[in-house]
Design a protein around this motif. Structure first.
Motif, PDB file in Angstrom:
ATOM      1  N   TYR A   1      42.482  16.198  73.924  1.00 38.19           N
ATOM      2  CA  TYR A   1      42.503  15.513  75.214  1.00 38.19           C
ATOM      3  C   TYR A   1      41.858  14.129  75.141  1.00 38.19           C
ATOM      4  O   TYR A   1      42.347  13.177  75.757  1.00 38.19           O
ATOM      5  CB  TYR A   1      41.783  16.347  76.277  1.00 38.19           C
ATOM      6  N   LEU A   2      40.739  14.003  74.401  1.00 35.51           N
ATOM      7  CA  LEU A   2      40.049  12.721  74.321  1.00 35.51           C
ATOM      8  C   LEU A   2      40.910  11.647  73.660  1.00 35.51           C
ATOM      9  O   LEU A   2      41.111  10.574  74.250  1.00 35.51           O
ATOM     10  CB  LEU A   2      38.714  12.874  73.598  1.00 35.51           C
ATOM     11  N   PRO A   3      41.456  11.871  72.451  1.00 29.36           N
ATOM     12  CA  PRO A   3      42.290  10.822  71.856  1.00 29.36           C
ATOM     13  C   PRO A   3      43.546  10.520  72.670  1.00 29.36           C
ATOM     14  O   PRO A   3      43.967   9.363  72.741  1.00 29.36           O
ATOM     15  CB  PRO A   3      42.631  11.370  70.462  1.00 29.36           C
ATOM     16  N   VAL A   4      44.132  11.537  73.292  1.00 24.17           N
ATOM     17  CA  VAL A   4      45.318  11.297  74.121  1.00 24.17           C
ATOM     18  C   VAL A   4      44.959  10.411  75.310  1.00 24.17           C
ATOM     19  O   VAL A   4      45.679   9.454  75.633  1.00 24.17           O
ATOM     20  CB  VAL A   4      45.929  12.636  74.593  1.00 24.17           C
TER      21      VAL A   4
ATOM     22  N   ASN B   1      45.351   2.745  76.576  1.00 25.27           N
ATOM     23  CA  ASN B   1      45.393   1.601  75.663  1.00 25.27           C
ATOM     24  C   ASN B   1      44.020   1.178  75.157  1.00 25.27           C
ATOM     25  O   ASN B   1      43.768  -0.010  74.919  1.00 25.27           O
ATOM     26  CB  ASN B   1      46.079   0.405  76.341  1.00 25.27           C
ATOM     27  N   LEU B   2      43.127   2.143  74.974  1.00 25.62           N
ATOM     28  CA  LEU B   2      41.796   1.852  74.456  1.00 25.62           C
ATOM     29  C   LEU B   2      41.750   1.919  72.934  1.00 25.62           C
ATOM     30  O   LEU B   2      40.833   1.377  72.312  1.00 25.62           O
ATOM     31  CB  LEU B   2      40.780   2.817  75.063  1.00 25.62           C
ATOM     32  N   ILE B   3      42.715   2.615  72.334  1.00 25.48           N
ATOM     33  CA  ILE B   3      42.877   2.649  70.884  1.00 25.48           C
ATOM     34  C   ILE B   3      44.373   2.528  70.584  1.00 25.48           C
ATOM     35  O   ILE B   3      45.204   2.671  71.481  1.00 25.48           O
ATOM     36  CB  ILE B   3      42.312   3.953  70.261  1.00 25.48           C
ATOM     37  N   LYS B   4      44.680   2.274  69.327  1.00 31.47           N
ATOM     38  CA  LYS B   4      46.085   2.103  68.950  1.00 31.47           C
ATOM     39  C   LYS B   4      46.662   3.320  68.243  1.00 31.47           C
ATOM     40  O   LYS B   4      47.865   3.556  68.275  1.00 31.47           O
ATOM     41  CB  LYS B   4      46.232   0.874  68.043  1.00 31.47           C
ATOM     42  N   HIS B   5      45.809   4.078  67.556  1.00 30.97           N
ATOM     43  CA  HIS B   5      46.299   5.234  66.817  1.00 30.97           C
ATOM     44  C   HIS B   5      45.177   6.258  66.729  1.00 30.97           C
ATOM     45  O   HIS B   5      43.989   5.899  66.752  1.00 30.97           O
ATOM     46  CB  HIS B   5      46.740   4.843  65.407  1.00 30.97           C
ATOM     47  N   ALA B   6      45.543   7.547  66.639  1.00 33.27           N
ATOM     48  CA  ALA B   6      44.532   8.604  66.584  1.00 33.27           C
ATOM     49  C   ALA B   6      44.928   9.684  65.593  1.00 33.27           C
ATOM     50  O   ALA B   6      46.114   9.956  65.366  1.00 33.27           O
ATOM     51  CB  ALA B   6      44.323   9.220  67.968  1.00 33.27           C
ATOM     52  N   LEU B   7      43.898  10.285  65.011  1.00 29.12           N
ATOM     53  CA  LEU B   7      44.040  11.465  64.174  1.00 29.12           C
ATOM     54  C   LEU B   7      43.224  12.566  64.844  1.00 29.12           C
ATOM     55  O   LEU B   7      42.024  12.388  65.089  1.00 29.12           O
ATOM     56  CB  LEU B   7      43.518  11.201  62.761  1.00 29.12           C
ATOM     57  N   ALA B   8      43.848  13.682  65.170  1.00 28.17           N
ATOM     58  CA  ALA B   8      43.163  14.802  65.817  1.00 28.17           C
ATOM     59  C   ALA B   8      43.136  15.967  64.840  1.00 28.17           C
ATOM     60  O   ALA B   8      44.187  16.432  64.393  1.00 28.17           O
ATOM     61  CB  ALA B   8      43.873  15.194  67.109  1.00 28.17           C
ATOM     62  N   THR B   9      41.930  16.434  64.485  1.00 28.60           N
ATOM     63  CA  THR B   9      41.812  17.467  63.469  1.00 28.60           C
ATOM     64  C   THR B   9      41.110  18.701  64.002  1.00 28.60           C
ATOM     65  O   THR B   9      40.313  18.624  64.930  1.00 28.60           O
ATOM     66  CB  THR B   9      41.028  16.948  62.244  1.00 28.60           C
TER      67      THR B   9
ATOM     68  N   THR C   1      52.705  15.223  75.852  1.00 27.17           N
ATOM     69  CA  THR C   1      52.412  13.853  76.288  1.00 27.17           C
ATOM     70  C   THR C   1      53.300  12.819  75.615  1.00 27.17           C
ATOM     71  O   THR C   1      53.145  11.620  75.858  1.00 27.17           O
ATOM     72  CB  THR C   1      50.933  13.519  76.040  1.00 27.17           C
ATOM     73  N   ASN C   2      54.209  13.286  74.759  1.00 26.45           N
ATOM     74  CA  ASN C   2      55.172  12.382  74.105  1.00 26.45           C
ATOM     75  C   ASN C   2      54.484  11.253  73.332  1.00 26.45           C
ATOM     76  O   ASN C   2      54.907  10.093  73.373  1.00 26.45           O
ATOM     77  CB  ASN C   2      56.129  11.782  75.153  1.00 26.45           C
ATOM     78  N   LEU C   3      53.428  11.627  72.605  1.00 27.23           N
ATOM     79  CA  LEU C   3      52.682  10.616  71.854  1.00 27.23           C
ATOM     80  C   LEU C   3      52.788  10.843  70.343  1.00 27.23           C
ATOM     81  O   LEU C   3      51.901  10.467  69.588  1.00 27.23           O
ATOM     82  CB  LEU C   3      51.211  10.633  72.273  1.00 27.23           C
ATOM     83  N   ASN C   4      53.893  11.431  69.920  1.00 22.84           N
ATOM     84  CA  ASN C   4      54.066  11.783  68.517  1.00 22.84           C
ATOM     85  C   ASN C   4      53.910  10.600  67.573  1.00 22.84           C
ATOM     86  O   ASN C   4      53.452  10.749  66.442  1.00 22.84           O
ATOM     87  CB  ASN C   4      55.451  12.407  68.305  1.00 22.84           C
ATOM     88  N   GLU C   5      54.277   9.403  68.024  1.00 25.25           N
ATOM     89  CA  GLU C   5      54.208   8.231  67.154  1.00 25.25           C
ATOM     90  C   GLU C   5      52.810   7.626  67.096  1.00 25.25           C
ATOM     91  O   GLU C   5      52.530   6.804  66.224  1.00 25.25           O
ATOM     92  CB  GLU C   5      55.206   7.168  67.629  1.00 25.25           C
ATOM     93  N   CYS C   6      51.931   8.033  68.018  1.00 25.02           N
ATOM     94  CA  CYS C   6      50.605   7.415  68.122  1.00 25.02           C
ATOM     95  C   CYS C   6      49.471   8.318  67.667  1.00 25.02           C
ATOM     96  O   CYS C   6      48.363   7.839  67.436  1.00 25.02           O
ATOM     97  CB  CYS C   6      50.332   6.994  69.566  1.00 25.02           C
ATOM     98  N   ILE C   7      49.732   9.617  67.581  1.00 24.18           N
ATOM     99  CA  ILE C   7      48.662  10.546  67.226  1.00 24.18           C
ATOM    100  C   ILE C   7      49.185  11.562  66.220  1.00 24.18           C
ATOM    101  O   ILE C   7      50.306  12.050  66.343  1.00 24.18           O
ATOM    102  CB  ILE C   7      48.094  11.243  68.483  1.00 24.18           C
ATOM    103  N   GLU C   8      48.361  11.847  65.234  1.00 22.45           N
ATOM    104  CA  GLU C   8      48.740  12.779  64.173  1.00 22.45           C
ATOM    105  C   GLU C   8      47.758  13.938  64.146  1.00 22.45           C
ATOM    106  O   GLU C   8      46.541  13.738  64.198  1.00 22.45           O
ATOM    107  CB  GLU C   8      48.728  12.062  62.822  1.00 22.45           C
ATOM    108  N   ALA C   9      48.275  15.147  64.086  1.00 21.50           N
ATOM    109  CA  ALA C   9      47.447  16.344  64.000  1.00 21.50           C
ATOM    110  C   ALA C   9      47.267  16.736  62.539  1.00 21.50           C
ATOM    111  O   ALA C   9      48.215  16.733  61.760  1.00 21.50           O
ATOM    112  CB  ALA C   9      48.100  17.489  64.770  1.00 21.50           C
ATOM    113  N   ARG C  10      46.022  17.091  62.179  1.00 22.66           N
ATOM    114  CA  ARG C  10      45.740  17.554  60.823  1.00 22.66           C
ATOM    115  C   ARG C  10      44.837  18.783  60.881  1.00 22.66           C
ATOM    116  O   ARG C  10      43.879  18.813  61.654  1.00 22.66           O
ATOM    117  CB  ARG C  10      45.080  16.455  59.993  1.00 22.66           C
ATOM    118  N   LYS C  11      45.138  19.734  60.043  1.00 22.00           N
ATOM    119  CA  LYS C  11      44.357  20.965  59.995  1.00 22.00           C
ATOM    120  C   LYS C  11      43.477  20.958  58.753  1.00 22.00           C
ATOM    121  O   LYS C  11      43.971  20.785  57.633  1.00 22.00           O
ATOM    122  CB  LYS C  11      45.281  22.180  59.987  1.00 22.00           C
ATOM    123  N   GLY C  12      42.170  21.143  58.958  1.00 21.07           N
ATOM    124  CA  GLY C  12      41.254  21.191  57.824  1.00 21.07           C
ATOM    125  C   GLY C  12      39.821  20.990  58.253  1.00 21.07           C
ATOM    126  O   GLY C  12      39.528  20.677  59.409  1.00 21.07           O
TER     127      GLY C  12
END
Length: 290
Positions: free
Chosen positions: A62-65, A71-79, A96-107
């Protein structure tokens, strides 16, 4: 905490994330940090397209989205290290249709990031000891980040001591109240990333508080409490300081009452320790709110 299907459906319809007070406080802290300490449109970043933020243990992202939507950041990684929260992240991104702006990573921790990949690292809702471990284990990633945004649940003193010893400077902080709890929010920068005027202002504020600290007889106990509240929050007389201190006094009073009833030999020493802590909190309350 698992999100209900109904609330996720609401997110799908609205496509805008609304944050609770704790995450809203973190968002405000991030906004101040990335815009205040380095001039120009590419604030606090070496990335051409603006600030890249990694939210470690993001759960629902929720925070990075929210930061992306405003428009406070340009890209996000949510892990996240766990499957359930990781799936929550994927769902939020899809809704939220933000697939191009945020990437999910598991680890675990920073192991899923490459050095230099993120300017801002967010670690919130975890213990201070856990944050220290994440930074130590991911030293190559943390060493190339420009900013740490932290919301520890405990272990404040050891966390701050560790950060200071590894070249980080407390640049901003705040308090947020949610669900009857008051949380300390912190922003840490490298010295080279801090505007000198801002650094001087912070040093002056901290000096005001440390001057008062020298009047406290039991320095070790005050240091623990001082770390929990935060020097900038004290210097700025944050509006949540008074309820936070009163809550601590009430908690310690309950602990002291329980110790009075105890027959254990170590209870007397603990009772004296608690009495000193209450005295320190009451002195701080009187100093701040005469």
């Amino acid at each position: 905490m698992e999100e209900t299907e109904d609330s996720m459906d609401l997110l799908r319809k609205n496509e805008q994330v609304n944050l609770g007070p704790r995450l809203q406080g973190l968002a405000g802290l991030i906004q101040r940090t990335v815009s205040q300490y380095q001039p120009g449109t590419v604030a606090l970043t070496g990335h051409k397209n603006g600030v890249v933020l990694a939210d470690i243990g993001s759960d629902h992202a929720y925070l990075p989205v929210f930061l992306l939507q405003h428009n406070l950041i340009k890209h996000a990684l949510a892990t996240d290290a766990h499957e359930g929260p990781f799936q929550n992240i994927l769902r939020t991104i899809a809704f939220t249709n933000l697939n191009e702006c945020i990437e999910a990573r598991k680890g675990d921790g920073l192991a899923v990031l490459n050095p230099g990949e993120a300017d801002v690292l967010v670690m919130a809702g975890m213990g201070g000891g856990t944050i220290v471990k994440i930074i130590r284990d991911g030293a190559s990633v943390a060493g190339q980040a420009r900013c740490l945004i932290l919301q520890p649940q405990n272990g404040f003193e050891s966390l701050c001591r560790f950060l200071q010893s590894t070249g980080w400077i407390l640049s901003d902080e705040g308090l947020a109240e949610e669900g009857g709890e008051i949380y300390r929010l912190m922003s840490w920068l490298r010295e080279e990333d801090m505007d000198w005027q801002a650094k001087n202002a912070i040093d002056t504020q901290v000096q005001t508080v440390t001057s008062h600290m020298r009047t406290i007889k039991n320095q070790a106990q005050f240091d623990r409490q001082f770390a929990k509240v935060g020097p900038l929050n004290i210097a700025r007389h944050d509006k949540l300081l008074q309820p936070l201190i009163r809550t601590e006094i009430a908690r310690l009073t309950r602990v002291g009452a329980g110790l009075v009833l105890s027959n254990r030999t170590e209870a007397e020493a603990k009772k004296q320790e608690v009495a000193v802590e209450i005295q320190i909190w009451e002195g701080l309350l009187k100093w701040l709110f005469p």
